[in-house]
Scaffold this active site. Structure first.
Site, PDB file in Angstrom:
ATOM      1  N   ASN A 195       0.867  -1.183   0.000  1.00  0.00           N
ATOM      2  CA  ASN A 195       0.000   0.000   0.000  1.00  0.00           C
ATOM      3  C   ASN A 195       0.901   1.229   0.000  1.00  0.00           C
ATOM      4  O   ASN A 195       1.499   1.555   1.017  1.00  0.00           O
ATOM      5  CB  ASN A 195      -0.902  -0.022   1.244  1.00  0.00           C
ATOM      6  CG  ASN A 195      -1.713   1.255   1.392  1.00  0.00           C
ATOM      7  OD1 ASN A 195      -1.805   2.048   0.457  1.00  0.00           O
ATOM      8  ND2 ASN A 195      -2.297   1.460   2.562  1.00  0.00           N
ATOM      9  N   LYS A 216       0.079   4.252  -0.223  1.00  0.00           N
ATOM     10  CA  LYS A 216      -0.589   5.417   0.384  1.00  0.00           C
ATOM     11  C   LYS A 216      -0.415   6.663  -0.512  1.00  0.00           C
ATOM     12  O   LYS A 216      -0.336   6.533  -1.723  1.00  0.00           O
ATOM     13  CB  LYS A 216      -0.068   5.656   1.799  1.00  0.00           C
ATOM     14  CG  LYS A 216      -0.072   4.390   2.656  1.00  0.00           C
ATOM     15  CD  LYS A 216       0.040   4.711   4.113  1.00  0.00           C
ATOM     16  CE  LYS A 216       0.316   3.449   4.902  1.00  0.00           C
ATOM     17  NZ  LYS A 216      -0.001   3.592   6.308  1.00  0.00           N
ATOM     18  N   HIS A 251      -9.577   0.728   4.641  1.00  0.00           N
ATOM     19  CA  HIS A 251      -8.314   0.960   5.356  1.00  0.00           C
ATOM     20  C   HIS A 251      -8.595   1.834   6.568  1.00  0.00           C
ATOM     21  O   HIS A 251      -9.430   2.750   6.516  1.00  0.00           O
ATOM     22  CB  HIS A 251      -7.298   1.634   4.430  1.00  0.00           C
ATOM     23  CG  HIS A 251      -5.914   1.637   5.009  1.00  0.00           C
ATOM     24  ND1 HIS A 251      -5.525   2.544   5.955  1.00  0.00           N
ATOM     25  CD2 HIS A 251      -4.852   0.816   4.806  1.00  0.00           C
ATOM     26  CE1 HIS A 251      -4.254   2.290   6.298  1.00  0.00           C
ATOM     27  NE2 HIS A 251      -3.830   1.252   5.612  1.00  0.00           N
ATOM     28  N   GLU A 298      -7.093   4.239   7.838  1.00  0.00           N
ATOM     29  CA  GLU A 298      -6.920   5.685   7.635  1.00  0.00           C
ATOM     30  C   GLU A 298      -8.171   6.288   6.997  1.00  0.00           C
ATOM     31  O   GLU A 298      -8.565   7.407   7.318  1.00  0.00           O
ATOM     32  CB  GLU A 298      -5.661   5.937   6.780  1.00  0.00           C
ATOM     33  CG  GLU A 298      -4.399   5.652   7.587  1.00  0.00           C
ATOM     34  CD  GLU A 298      -3.170   5.292   6.775  1.00  0.00           C
ATOM     35  OE1 GLU A 298      -3.162   5.490   5.546  1.00  0.00           O
ATOM     36  OE2 GLU A 298      -2.208   4.781   7.386  1.00  0.00           O
ATOM     37  N   GLU A 337      -5.402  -5.436  10.268  1.00  0.00           N
ATOM     38  CA  GLU A 337      -4.445  -4.359  10.505  1.00  0.00           C
ATOM     39  C   GLU A 337      -4.798  -3.629  11.798  1.00  0.00           C
ATOM     40  O   GLU A 337      -5.620  -2.694  11.776  1.00  0.00           O
ATOM     41  CB  GLU A 337      -4.482  -3.363   9.345  1.00  0.00           C
ATOM     42  CG  GLU A 337      -4.099  -3.951   8.009  1.00  0.00           C
ATOM     43  CD  GLU A 337      -3.444  -2.903   7.121  1.00  0.00           C
ATOM     44  OE1 GLU A 337      -2.288  -3.106   6.750  1.00  0.00           O
ATOM     45  OE2 GLU A 337      -4.071  -1.871   6.844  1.00  0.00           O
ATOM     46  N   GLY A 343       2.200   1.933  10.775  1.00  0.00           N
ATOM     47  CA  GLY A 343       3.112   3.070  10.657  1.00  0.00           C
ATOM     48  C   GLY A 343       3.788   3.454  11.961  1.00  0.00           C
ATOM     49  O   GLY A 343       4.389   4.526  12.046  1.00  0.00           O
ATOM     50  N   SER A 353       3.387  -2.380  10.287  1.00  0.00           N
ATOM     51  CA  SER A 353       4.835  -2.319  10.526  1.00  0.00           C
ATOM     52  C   SER A 353       5.566  -3.606  10.156  1.00  0.00           C
ATOM     53  O   SER A 353       6.514  -4.014  10.829  1.00  0.00           O
ATOM     54  CB  SER A 353       5.116  -1.929  11.991  1.00  0.00           C
ATOM     55  OG  SER A 353       4.596  -0.639  12.264  1.00  0.00           O
TER      56      SER A 353
HETATM   57  C1  PEP Z   1      -0.775   0.042   5.890  1.00  0.00           C
HETATM   58  O1  PEP Z   1      -0.788   1.212   5.560  1.00  0.00           O
HETATM   59  O2  PEP Z   1      -1.702  -0.699   5.506  1.00  0.00           O
HETATM   60  C2  PEP Z   1       0.334  -0.458   6.700  1.00  0.00           C
HETATM   61  C3  PEP Z   1       0.267  -1.676   7.162  1.00  0.00           C
HETATM   62  O3  PEP Z   1       1.347   0.417   6.941  1.00  0.00           O
HETATM   63  P1  PEP Z   1       2.771   0.095   7.647  1.00  0.00           P
HETATM   64  O4  PEP Z   1       3.298  -1.185   7.017  1.00  0.00           O
HETATM   65  O5  PEP Z   1       3.627   1.258   7.323  1.00  0.00           O
HETATM   66  O6  PEP Z   1       2.514  -0.078   9.095  1.00  0.00           O
END
Ligand code: PEP
Length: 253
Positions: free
Chosen positions: A11, A13, A96, A98, A166, A172, A212
């Site tokens: 992803n 973003k 997601h 976010e 997630e 992040g 992460s």
């Molecule tokens: C994400 O944005 O779906 C994600 C898992 O980000 P990160 O790997 O940076 O934690």
């Protein structure tokens, strides 16, 4: 680890210009061709979909959008419909965290997107996950199972669905969930899918962990019986790191 084909999805973003995305996509296509046992999906921003799709054409790498409207066309300024993604993407991320947190997307809205996406041949990558407060209160299992059920209201495309667990607190932050925590929730999600879709369909659905993930910590996640891969944010922007995640996954399967 399971007999399901593992998936590593990136992803990107709100990162990469179309030119940067083309370069990143080309590097990923070149580097992942030695690992046909891993399904690799990249999710650039809308503006880079065409360039990324062009860069990976002829390879096994698939392209996903990061969002889609549940509306078909009309007065929805700034939105992108499923038919506008035709030929550019095979997958689309829906729900997601976010988007849920910053753009007020409800489970109902996410379900409408998933249903519309499937109806036009796109595979939804449905994201669910609890926030830190919910985790601390001990309610994560019930919250995430409820979120999954509500986000799949009306959905019937069980043969074409990816789910990503997630936890919001792991995205992040550099503080990934433990592989045990991931397995616990992912196992619960598979049970929830079983009650929605039947045991056979649930057994076939790939459920990813996201939060992460990097090349150093991917192994123990992949080792878990219900975790079928990862949705990768930050590390998906670094081609060498992302390809190491793909390679580690290939090695473990
Ligand atoms: C994400 O944005 O779906 C994600 C898992 O980000 P990160 O790997 O940076 O934690």
């Amino acid at each position: 680890m399971s007999s399901r084909k593992p998936v590593i999805a990136g992803n990107w973003k709100m990162n990469t210009t179309p030119a940067e995305g083309r370069e990143l996509a080309a590097a990923i296509a070149a580097g992942s061709k030695n690992h046909p046992g891993v399904e690799v999906i990249i999710c650039p921003p809308f503006t880079g979909l065409a360039q990324a799709a062009d860069a990976v054409s002829g390879s096994a790498v698939e392209v996903g959008a990061q969002n889609v409207s549940s509306e078909e066309s009309g007065a929805f300024t700034g939105e992108v419909s499923v038919s506008m993604l035709a030929g550019l993407a095979t997958h689309v991320i829906v729900g997601h965290s976010e988007r849920r947190a910053m753009y007020c997307e409800t489970d109902e809205a996410v379900a409408a997107k998933a249903v519309t996406a499937h109806a036009t041949g796109l595979t939804p990558i449905l994201c669910v996950g609890e926030d830190l407060e919910t985790r601390k209160s001990g309610d994560a299992v019930a919250a995430v199972r409820g979120q999954l059920r509500a986000s799949l209201d009306g959905y019937t495309g069980w043969g074409s669905l990816l789910v990503a667990y997630e936890p919001v607190w792991a995205i992040g932050t550099g503080a990934a969930a433990s592989p045990q925590q991931a397995q616990e929730i992912v196992g619960e999600l598979r049970q929830e899918l079983s009650s929605l879709a039947g045991a056979d369909a649930a057994e076939a659905i790939r459920i990813l962990y996201g939060g992460s993930v990097n090349a150093t910590n991917i192994g123990p996640f992949i080792d878990r019986p219900d975790v079928d891969g990862a949705l990768v944010g930050g590390a998906s922007l670094k081609p060498d790191e992302f390809l190491r995640i793909v390679e580690m996954t290939a090695r473990l399967y």
